[in-house]
Scaffold this motif. Structure first.
Motif, PDB file in Angstrom:
ATOM      1  N   ARG A   5       0.841  -1.200   0.000  1.00 25.76           N
ATOM      2  CA  ARG A   5       0.000   0.000   0.000  1.00 25.76           C
ATOM      3  C   ARG A   5       0.875   1.248   0.000  1.00 25.76           C
ATOM      4  O   ARG A   5       1.788   1.375   0.812  1.00 25.76           O
ATOM      5  CB  ARG A   5      -0.906   0.008   1.231  1.00 25.76           C
ATOM      6  CG  ARG A   5      -1.929   1.165   1.237  1.00 25.76           C
ATOM      7  CD  ARG A   5      -2.827   1.083   2.442  1.00 25.76           C
ATOM      8  NE  ARG A   5      -2.113   1.399   3.661  1.00 25.76           N
ATOM      9  CZ  ARG A   5      -1.911   2.643   4.122  1.00 25.76           C
ATOM     10  NH1 ARG A   5      -2.360   3.666   3.426  1.00 25.76           N
ATOM     11  NH2 ARG A   5      -1.276   2.852   5.245  1.00 25.76           N
ATOM     12  N   PRO A   6       0.627   2.204  -0.918  1.00 26.13           N
ATOM     13  CA  PRO A   6       1.451   3.419  -0.954  1.00 26.13           C
ATOM     14  C   PRO A   6       1.195   4.287   0.275  1.00 26.13           C
ATOM     15  O   PRO A   6       0.142   4.210   0.897  1.00 26.13           O
ATOM     16  CB  PRO A   6       0.982   4.116  -2.237  1.00 26.13           C
ATOM     17  CG  PRO A   6      -0.412   3.612  -2.467  1.00 26.13           C
ATOM     18  CD  PRO A   6      -0.421   2.197  -1.963  1.00 26.13           C
ATOM     19  N   ASP A   7       2.178   5.096   0.612  1.00 26.11           N
ATOM     20  CA  ASP A   7       2.020   6.031   1.727  1.00 26.11           C
ATOM     21  C   ASP A   7       0.903   7.017   1.420  1.00 26.11           C
ATOM     22  O   ASP A   7       0.651   7.370   0.261  1.00 26.11           O
ATOM     23  CB  ASP A   7       3.323   6.806   1.954  1.00 26.11           C
ATOM     24  CG  ASP A   7       4.428   5.911   2.491  1.00 26.11           C
ATOM     25  OD1 ASP A   7       4.093   4.874   3.074  1.00 26.11           O
ATOM     26  OD2 ASP A   7       5.603   6.270   2.309  1.00 26.11           O
ATOM     27  N   PHE A   8       0.228   7.453   2.490  1.00 30.58           N
ATOM     28  CA  PHE A   8      -0.785   8.493   2.330  1.00 30.58           C
ATOM     29  C   PHE A   8      -0.109   9.780   1.872  1.00 30.58           C
ATOM     30  O   PHE A   8       0.854  10.234   2.493  1.00 30.58           O
ATOM     31  CB  PHE A   8      -1.517   8.724   3.654  1.00 30.58           C
ATOM     32  CG  PHE A   8      -2.519   9.836   3.598  1.00 30.58           C
ATOM     33  CD1 PHE A   8      -3.749   9.649   3.004  1.00 30.58           C
ATOM     34  CD2 PHE A   8      -2.236  11.094   4.138  1.00 30.58           C
ATOM     35  CE1 PHE A   8      -4.681  10.670   2.942  1.00 30.58           C
ATOM     36  CE2 PHE A   8      -3.152  12.121   4.085  1.00 30.58           C
ATOM     37  CZ  PHE A   8      -4.383  11.902   3.484  1.00 30.58           C
ATOM     38  N   ASP A   9      -0.601  10.358   0.792  1.00 35.26           N
ATOM     39  CA  ASP A   9       0.023  11.542   0.201  1.00 35.26           C
ATOM     40  C   ASP A   9      -1.061  12.581  -0.065  1.00 35.26           C
ATOM     41  O   ASP A   9      -1.730  12.553  -1.098  1.00 35.26           O
ATOM     42  CB  ASP A   9       0.747  11.167  -1.096  1.00 35.26           C
ATOM     43  CG  ASP A   9       1.562  12.332  -1.666  1.00 35.26           C
ATOM     44  OD1 ASP A   9       1.303  13.486  -1.280  1.00 35.26           O
ATOM     45  OD2 ASP A   9       2.433  12.081  -2.509  1.00 35.26           O
TER      46      ASP A   9
END
Length: 464
Positions: A5-9
């Motif tokens: 899961r990608p980091d929250f951006d």
């Protein structure tokens, strides 16, 4: 296996979906807000803000004479407040344990009470309406009486308790039953005497300068009201949610009148620095000790997010900036200049009837003109909906001159100016120049302005 899961951006989310802002509001929030903004041509896309200005994507600047309904007392993104919030987040405090006493609430209470030395204690909540709710509860419990008096045209909030002392019928309709209450006219001491004789009045809540229409309490009213209330064992509640923290040229607006010492005082808005919601109810020791009379009653009135570290840090930073930068004196000086410049225009324009207010809380009132041509146009607007002419002035101020203002209340021909307290002579010049141009257009039958007036008339008739 590593989480893919990608980091929250947040920056990426805003870049990808920020253009959907009006559609998202229409689908998921108050659908009438984007409708209203589209109708007025207020559906701007502001990219950034600093001090008393916004900028759009093309780099055009907009002068803010609204200050987020008074929240942005120091303007937007003051560096001292920003640093305080970064500092408190970086400190990783053990915040909101509910069973300890953190230093920041005590320090902020100490600083606030220094500006009202006759008051002794503070309750911190999350908003202006919550500060008023607290004052209503404390007044009723401490006096043992059920009824609260308020003034016609008052605005004290929109939650059920504060709505009970709201003087605007449009806000109250459909939400009854409310708390026992009675309205009196602002300044009517005879009405206050009559109501106090019934023996059931806990207190009177009053704005020293009303936000709706920008009406100031008559000289001597607050002091004499205070004496009457105390004689009948009732309390004076000063709602300074909008007028407090320098807005009127004194730290609190009640301080314009010698001898006035409210028993309960409500503040919020500018205390937040524009970042973290906060409200505060200041009161006398005897009131707090009656409410919190034993350990069994220690949580009889509380707020889950009250006294949180971020809000307290913002409040401390705001008060420090106000002291170091002499914000209150600037509000008085700049407010006097702006009001004088606008008052000088009253004799020049027949549609302009009055300019009033204190400090940087100014009301500009319009009224029926004398000449036949303007009178017929005025009558067209009034027949559809009172308040449309003031809206006709607000719209070109934004669309042609990039200045954000507001109509002072529903069905009122009054514009209210409550800019950030940090504005100066350049902003006064810009506003007065723009306002003069708009009034010239109105009095010369400016086509675009009156064409827009007809659009507003059609919209008002369609909404009936």
């Amino acid at each position: 296996m590593k989480d893919e899961r990608p980091d929250f951006d947040l920056t990426r989310i805003l870049a990808e979906r920020g253009a959907e802002r009006y559609e998202l509001h229409t689908r998921h929030l108050n659908h009438q807000l984007p409708r209203m903004l589209h109708t007025l041509g207020f559906d701007k896309v502001y990219e950034r803000a600093e001090g008393a200005y916004f900028w759009d994507a093309e780099g055009n600047d907009y002068l803010d004479m609204l200050a987020g309904f008074g929240v942005m007392g120091l303007g937007r993104h003051h560096p001292v407040v920003r640093k305080a919030l970064h500092d408190v987040l970086d400190a990783s405090l053990a915040d909101l344990t509910r069973f300890d006493c953190q230093p920041l609430p005590g320090l902020l209470a100490e600083k606030l009470l220094a500006h009202s030395p006759h008051l002794d204690r503070v309750f911190f909540g999350n908003s202006g309406t919550e500060a008023v709710e607290t004052a209503l509860k404390f007044a009723r419990y401490a006096t043992g009486k059920p009824r609260i008096l308020y003034c016609d045209h008052a605005f004290h909030g929109l939650t059920a308790g504060s709505l009970s002392v709201n003087g605007e019928k449009g806000f109250r309709e459909g939400f009854a039953p409310l708390l026992p209450d009675t309205a009196i006219a602002l300044g009517d001491l005879d009405a206050l005497r009559r109501e106090l004789k019934h023996g059931d009045v806990a207190g009177l809540v009053v704005e020293p300068v009303q936000g709706k229409g920008v009406h100031t309490a008559p000289p001597g009213f607050l002091r004499e009201a205070q004496e009457l209330l105390h004689r009948h064992e009732a309390v004076l509640i000063a709602d300074e949610v909008q007028t407090g923290l320098g807005r009127t040229g004194d730290f609190y607006a009640y301080q314009h009148e010698e001898g006035v010492e409210p028993d309960l005082l409500c503040v919020a808005k500018a205390l937040s620095g524009g970042y973290v919601p906060v409200g505060a109810t200041l009161g006398k020791d005897w009131i707090f000790k009656r409410v919190y009379s034993s350990m069994d009653r220690v949580l009889v009135h509380s707020a889950s997010f009250g006294s949180n570290a971020q809000a307290m840090a913002a409040g401390l930073a705001v008060l420090d900036v106000m002291e170091q930068e002499e914000t209150v004196a600037n509000a008085r000086r700049t407010g006097d200049l702006l009001r004088e410049r606008l008052t000088a225009l009253v004799g020049r324009y027949e549609l302009l009837h009055a300019v009033r207010g204190r400090g940087l809380m100014i009301g500009i009132e319009f009224g029926r003109p004398s000449s036949f041509g303007l009178r017929s146009r005025w009558a067209m607007l009034q027949a559809a909906r009172k308040g449309l002419f003031a809206q006709m002035v607000v719209v070109p101020l934004l669309r042609k001159h990039r200045i954000l203002t507001q109509v002072s209340g529903d069905h009122l021909e009054v514009i209210k100016l409550i800019p950030p307290l940090v504005i100066g002579e350049p902003e006064v010049d810009r506003f007065v120049t723009a306002f003069t141009a708009v009034m010239d257009d109105a009095h010369n039958g400016g086509g675009l302005m009156w064409d827009f007036g007809r659009t507003l008339v059609k919209q008002a008739l369609a909404d009936r």
